[in-house]
Design a protein around this motif. Sequence first.
Motif, short mmCIF file in Angstrom:
data_model
loop_
_atom_site.label_atom_id
_atom_site.label_comp_id
_atom_site.label_asym_id
_atom_site.label_seq_id
_atom_site.Cartn_x
_atom_site.Cartn_y
_atom_site.Cartn_z
N SER A 118 0.81 -1.25 0.07
CA SER A 118 0.13 -0.04 0.07
C SER A 118 0.84 1.26 0.03
CB SER A 118 -0.99 0.07 1.06
OG SER A 118 -0.16 0.10 2.34
N TYR A 119 0.47 2.20 -0.68
CA TYR A 119 1.00 3.54 -0.59
C TYR A 119 -0.24 4.65 -0.97
CZ TYR A 119 1.09 2.78 -5.50
OH TYR A 119 1.27 2.73 -7.04
N SER A 120 -0.17 5.69 -0.28
CA SER A 120 -1.03 6.80 -0.61
C SER A 120 -2.38 6.04 -0.23
CB SER A 120 -0.92 7.43 -2.20
OG SER A 120 -1.85 8.37 -2.25
N ASN A 121 -3.46 6.26 -1.43
CA ASN A 121 -4.84 5.69 -1.17
C ASN A 121 -4.57 4.29 -2.09
OD1 ASN A 121 -4.77 7.11 -3.64
ND2 ASN A 121 -6.99 7.48 -3.64
N LYS A 122 -3.80 3.75 -2.49
CA LYS A 122 -3.62 2.47 -3.48
C LYS A 122 -3.27 1.56 -2.66
CE LYS A 122 -1.92 1.20 -7.84
NZ LYS A 122 -1.05 1.58 -8.90
N MET A 123 -4.03 0.36 -2.96
CA MET A 123 -3.66 -0.97 -2.36
C MET A 123 -3.56 -2.04 -3.40
SD MET A 123 -5.43 -1.51 1.42
CE MET A 123 -4.24 -2.75 1.75
N GLU A 124 -2.60 -2.92 -3.35
CA GLU A 124 -2.40 -4.02 -4.23
C GLU A 124 -2.22 -5.25 -3.64
OE1 GLU A 124 0.10 -1.30 -7.55
OE2 GLU A 124 1.18 -2.71 -6.45
N PHE A 125 -2.67 -6.37 -4.40
CA PHE A 125 -2.95 -7.75 -3.71
C PHE A 125 -2.22 -8.69 -4.66
CE2 PHE A 125 -4.72 -7.59 0.19
CZ PHE A 125 -5.55 -6.45 0.39
N GLY A 126 -1.70 -9.60 -4.26
CA GLY A 126 -1.33 -10.76 -5.10
C GLY A 126 -2.52 -11.92 -5.54
N GLU A 127 -2.55 -12.77 -6.19
CA GLU A 127 -3.16 -13.78 -6.70
C GLU A 127 -3.78 -14.41 -5.67
OE1 GLU A 127 -2.16 -15.67 -10.09
OE2 GLU A 127 -2.15 -13.80 -11.52
N GLY A 128 -2.84 -14.76 -4.60
CA GLY A 128 -3.39 -15.60 -3.51
C GLY A 128 -2.62 -16.98 -3.67
N ALA A 129 -2.41 -17.61 -2.38
CA ALA A 129 -1.96 -18.97 -2.39
C ALA A 129 -2.84 -19.59 -1.38
CB ALA A 129 -0.44 -19.09 -2.05
N ILE A 130 -3.37 -20.81 -2.00
CA ILE A 130 -4.39 -21.77 -1.36
C ILE A 130 -3.54 -22.83 -0.54
CG2 ILE A 130 -6.25 -23.17 -1.38
CD1 ILE A 130 -6.87 -21.90 -4.01
N LEU A 131 -3.58 -22.81 0.85
CA LEU A 131 -2.65 -23.44 1.69
C LEU A 131 -3.56 -24.73 2.19
CD1 LEU A 131 -0.07 -24.53 2.93
CD2 LEU A 131 -0.19 -22.94 4.76
N ILE A 132 -3.35 -26.05 2.06
CA ILE A 132 -4.00 -27.24 2.68
C ILE A 132 -2.91 -27.75 3.58
CG2 ILE A 132 -5.19 -29.02 2.34
CD1 ILE A 132 -6.13 -27.99 -0.38
N VAL A 133 -3.42 -27.72 4.87
CA VAL A 133 -2.32 -28.74 5.74
C VAL A 133 -3.02 -29.86 5.93
CG1 VAL A 133 -1.46 -28.37 7.90
CG2 VAL A 133 -1.75 -26.37 6.78
N LYS A 134 -2.47 -31.13 5.93
CA LYS A 134 -2.78 -32.44 6.30
C LYS A 134 -2.18 -33.15 7.15
CE LYS A 134 -1.36 -33.39 2.06
NZ LYS A 134 -0.83 -34.08 0.91
N ASP A 135 -2.80 -34.03 8.00
CA ASP A 135 -2.48 -34.70 9.02
C ASP A 135 -2.28 -36.32 8.55
OD1 ASP A 135 -1.74 -35.71 11.58
OD2 ASP A 135 -3.27 -34.75 12.76
N PRO A 136 -1.09 -36.62 8.41
CA PRO A 136 -0.78 -38.10 8.04
C PRO A 136 -1.40 -39.16 9.29
CG PRO A 136 0.94 -36.76 7.59
CD PRO A 136 0.27 -35.77 8.37
N LEU A 137 -1.32 -38.74 10.42
CA LEU A 137 -1.88 -39.52 11.56
C LEU A 137 -3.30 -39.70 11.21
CD1 LEU A 137 0.55 -38.79 14.35
CD2 LEU A 137 0.61 -40.67 12.79
N LEU A 138 -3.99 -38.40 11.12
CA LEU A 138 -5.38 -38.35 11.11
C LEU A 138 -5.95 -39.42 9.79
CD1 LEU A 138 -8.01 -37.22 11.87
CD2 LEU A 138 -7.59 -35.46 10.55
N LEU A 139 -5.06 -38.99 8.76
CA LEU A 139 -5.55 -40.27 7.46
C LEU A 139 -5.53 -41.39 7.67
CD1 LEU A 139 -6.31 -40.23 4.61
CD2 LEU A 139 -3.70 -39.89 3.79
N VAL A 140 -4.21 -41.85 8.35
CA VAL A 140 -4.27 -43.07 8.76
C VAL A 140 -5.17 -43.90 9.68
CG1 VAL A 140 -2.66 -44.99 9.89
CG2 VAL A 140 -1.77 -43.23 8.50
N TYR A 141 -5.56 -42.82 10.72
CA TYR A 141 -6.66 -43.17 11.53
C TYR A 141 -7.79 -43.56 11.08
CZ TYR A 141 -10.41 -42.56 15.29
OH TYR A 141 -11.37 -42.65 16.16
#
Length: 231
Positions: A118-141
């Motif tokens: 951001s600067y002045s009255n202008k803001m910029e954003f990236g396209e976004g990263a989708i993060l998925i966190v997995k639990d291997p133990l939960l999958l095994v269970y």
Amino acid sequence: YLSHTKLSLYSTFHVLAGTESSSIRQESGLMSANVGDTLVLHCFHESDMAVLFSWYKQTLGDKLQLFSTVNKYDRNATFYHEFKDNPRFSVENGQEKNHLRISDMQLSDSGTYYCGSSYSNKMEFGEGAILIVKDPLLLVYCLGVALALLFILIIVLACIMYKMYKRKCRGKLLKSFVSQTRGPTVSQSDAGAQDGDSLHYVALNLSNNKNRSRRQRNTMEEETVYSGIRQ
């Protein structure tokens, strides 16, 4: 330098998100990690005018939430909300970069992350990263539970099939016993024929008995007349 108050009202600013004119170059797309891993979300900025850089997080069904901010001339980032004073999060700032580092990842870290400037009255954003966190133990269970349920289902089906087979065998034995006790079975057509023969036989017997009675009566009358004449 925009204050945190102004950042919370970013909807009143002119926003550029993922457009060609945006100076934000963010590592985007789908990313996955396991519980306990360390992951760095990379973000680069190409504008010399931007003075404040930020990260935002959005979880499914929730609104966009401010994650962190850092000044161009400051190495230390400020974190907000539940991310505040959490040593798992850190920001690497300087030389046109604003990388977010997440260590000892948890399932709650899943979401979409946006890098902003951001600067002045202008803001910029990236396209976004989708993060998925997995639990291997939960999958095994979950797989273990699924296998256990499948095993139980197989046992139940086997018991049902065994009972049906046992009932069928018992029915066959009972039918065989009844047929041996009653003798050979007779079809309906044969039974009808036998009934007809029986009726015909009875009718013949009745006719013969009537004729025999009539002959006997005539004989007795003749003997009576003859006896009267002799006297």
